[in-house]
Write an enzyme that holds these catalytic residues in place. Structure first.
Site, PDB file in Angstrom:
ATOM      1  N   ASN A 101      -8.965  -4.679   1.768  1.00 39.96           N
ATOM      2  CA  ASN A 101      -8.507  -3.454   1.113  1.00 39.96           C
ATOM      3  C   ASN A 101      -7.331  -3.809   0.210  1.00 39.96           C
ATOM      4  O   ASN A 101      -6.627  -4.799   0.443  1.00 39.96           O
ATOM      5  CB  ASN A 101      -8.051  -2.435   2.157  1.00 39.96           C
ATOM      6  CG  ASN A 101      -7.612  -1.116   1.541  1.00 39.96           C
ATOM      7  OD1 ASN A 101      -8.273  -0.608   0.612  1.00 39.96           O
ATOM      8  ND2 ASN A 101      -6.519  -0.555   2.011  1.00 39.96           N
ATOM      9  N   HIS A 156      -3.863  -1.884  -1.335  1.00 45.30           N
ATOM     10  CA  HIS A 156      -3.036  -0.690  -1.154  1.00 45.30           C
ATOM     11  C   HIS A 156      -1.861  -0.753  -2.120  1.00 45.30           C
ATOM     12  O   HIS A 156      -1.220  -1.804  -2.245  1.00 45.30           O
ATOM     13  CB  HIS A 156      -2.538  -0.613   0.300  1.00 45.30           C
ATOM     14  CG  HIS A 156      -1.711   0.609   0.556  1.00 45.30           C
ATOM     15  ND1 HIS A 156      -2.278   1.853   0.742  1.00 45.30           N
ATOM     16  CD2 HIS A 156      -0.368   0.779   0.625  1.00 45.30           C
ATOM     17  CE1 HIS A 156      -1.303   2.736   0.919  1.00 45.30           C
ATOM     18  NE2 HIS A 156      -0.148   2.112   0.854  1.00 45.30           N
ATOM     19  N   SER A 210      -0.583  -4.627  -2.205  1.00 42.14           N
ATOM     20  CA  SER A 210      -0.892  -5.556  -1.118  1.00 42.14           C
ATOM     21  C   SER A 210      -2.393  -5.623  -0.893  1.00 42.14           C
ATOM     22  O   SER A 210      -3.070  -4.589  -0.859  1.00 42.14           O
ATOM     23  CB  SER A 210      -0.253  -5.078   0.193  1.00 42.14           C
ATOM     24  OG  SER A 210       1.129  -4.855   0.051  1.00 42.14           O
ATOM     25  N   ASP A 261      -3.941   1.075   6.778  1.00 46.73           N
ATOM     26  CA  ASP A 261      -3.041   0.311   5.896  1.00 46.73           C
ATOM     27  C   ASP A 261      -2.165  -0.655   6.702  1.00 46.73           C
ATOM     28  O   ASP A 261      -1.069  -1.002   6.275  1.00 46.73           O
ATOM     29  CB  ASP A 261      -2.160   1.247   5.055  1.00 46.73           C
ATOM     30  CG  ASP A 261      -2.978   2.150   4.156  1.00 46.73           C
ATOM     31  OD1 ASP A 261      -4.071   1.733   3.739  1.00 46.73           O
ATOM     32  OD2 ASP A 261      -2.531   3.272   3.877  1.00 46.73           O
TER      33      ASP A 261
HETATM   34  C1  GAR Z   1      -5.614   1.767  -6.550  1.00 43.11           C
HETATM   35  O1  GAR Z   1      -4.273   1.878  -6.970  1.00 43.11           O
HETATM   36  C2  GAR Z   1      -5.663   1.361  -5.096  1.00 43.11           C
HETATM   37  O2  GAR Z   1      -4.645   0.470  -4.734  1.00 43.11           O
HETATM   38  C3  GAR Z   1      -5.483   2.683  -4.415  1.00 43.11           C
HETATM   39  O3  GAR Z   1      -6.248   3.593  -5.177  1.00 43.11           O
HETATM   40  C4  GAR Z   1      -6.289   3.135  -6.528  1.00 43.11           C
HETATM   41  C5  GAR Z   1      -7.729   3.061  -6.966  1.00 43.11           C
HETATM   42  O4  GAR Z   1      -7.796   2.830  -8.347  1.00 43.11           O
HETATM   43  N1  GAR Z   1      -5.933   2.649  -3.064  1.00 43.11           N
HETATM   44  C6  GAR Z   1      -5.405   3.391  -2.099  1.00 43.11           C
HETATM   45  O5  GAR Z   1      -4.528   4.198  -2.276  1.00 43.11           O
HETATM   46  C7  GAR Z   1      -6.007   3.162  -0.723  1.00 43.11           C
HETATM   47  N2  GAR Z   1      -5.303   3.891   0.271  1.00 43.11           N
HETATM   48  P1  GAR Z   1      -9.174   2.358  -9.000  1.00 43.11           P
HETATM   49  O6  GAR Z   1     -10.255   3.348  -8.557  1.00 43.11           O
HETATM   50  O7  GAR Z   1      -8.918   2.461 -10.469  1.00 43.11           O
HETATM   51  O8  GAR Z   1      -9.456   0.966  -8.549  1.00 43.11           O
END
Ligand code: GAR
Length: 209
Positions: free
Chosen positions: A106, A108, A135, A144
């Protein structure tokens, strides 16, 4: 190349970074993209590159267990060696997580263990942090909370808003996430039996920076 399945819920810019890495010759092949939302733009990104794009909507499922059981079946139909969560905004059941132990990553948008959960950029600003980042971690049952593989740090700048900070962090996500997937696909990165990641045989007591 290692077959990977990417799970998304939204824009899929991290998915795009994986697609770009694959096109540059990374040792993995995106076998499918699965979204819990039919309107996720990442599905369109997958289709543009002729990658199977599946929707498994969570609406209509009575509980997480039944959704996750169907999701697992859908994923395993592609026999992936690695499952990549890329903005997949669902809490996963312990059974699901256990099934993919050591083969699910994942990303985060915070310097874990700081700011688990949502709204990480605003919370980092509110806390007066001078540094923030993203991360990559192996997924465990703790939300997380899984063992950290690598992080990217960015400075918090005067005048930053949650939006400007998010954009700066996201650009770094697009570098470190394909890098970690590449390591895994090359067999350089594993989750040890001690629950700690190993990179080139070195125990990552703290994330690679
Ligand atoms: C990213 O910033 C990722 O780190 C976050 O969502 C966004 C997805 O963007 N993930 C989380 O918050 C997980 N809890 P994307 O759809 O453009 O890749």
């Amino acid at each position: 190349p290692l077959a990977v399945v990417v799970l998304i819920s939204g824009s899929g810019s991290n998915l795009q970074a994986m697609i770009d890495a694959q096109h540059r010759g990374a040792p993995f092949r995106i076998a499918a993209v699965i979204s819990n939302r039919a309107d996720a733009f990442g599905l369109e990104r997958a289709r543009r590159h002729a990658i199977p794009a599946e929707v498994l909507s969570h609406s209509g499922y009575p509980d997480r267990e039944s959704y996750d059981a169907d999701l697992r079946q859908l994923i395993d139909g592609y026999a992936p060696g690695l499952v990549i969560l890329a903005g997949f905004m669902r809490i996963l059941t312990p059974e699901f997580v256990a099934h993919y132990q050591g083969r699910m990553l994942n990303i985060h948008p915070s310097l874990l263990p700081k700011f688990r959960g949502l709204h990480t950029h605003q919370r980092a600003l509110d806390a007066g942090e001078s540094e923030h980042g993203a991360s990559v971690h192996f997924v465990t049952a703790e939300l997380d909370g899984g063992p950290l593989v690598t992080q990217a740090k960015v400075s918090v700048l005067p005048g930053d808003t949650a939006e400007t900070l998010a954009a700066r962090v996201l650009a770094h996500e697009h570098i470190i996430y394909p890098m970690a997937a590449d390591w895994f696909a090359q067999g350089r990165l594993q989750l040890g039996a001690d629950g700690v990641p190993y990179l080139d045989g070195t125990r990552l007591e703290s994330p690679y920076l």
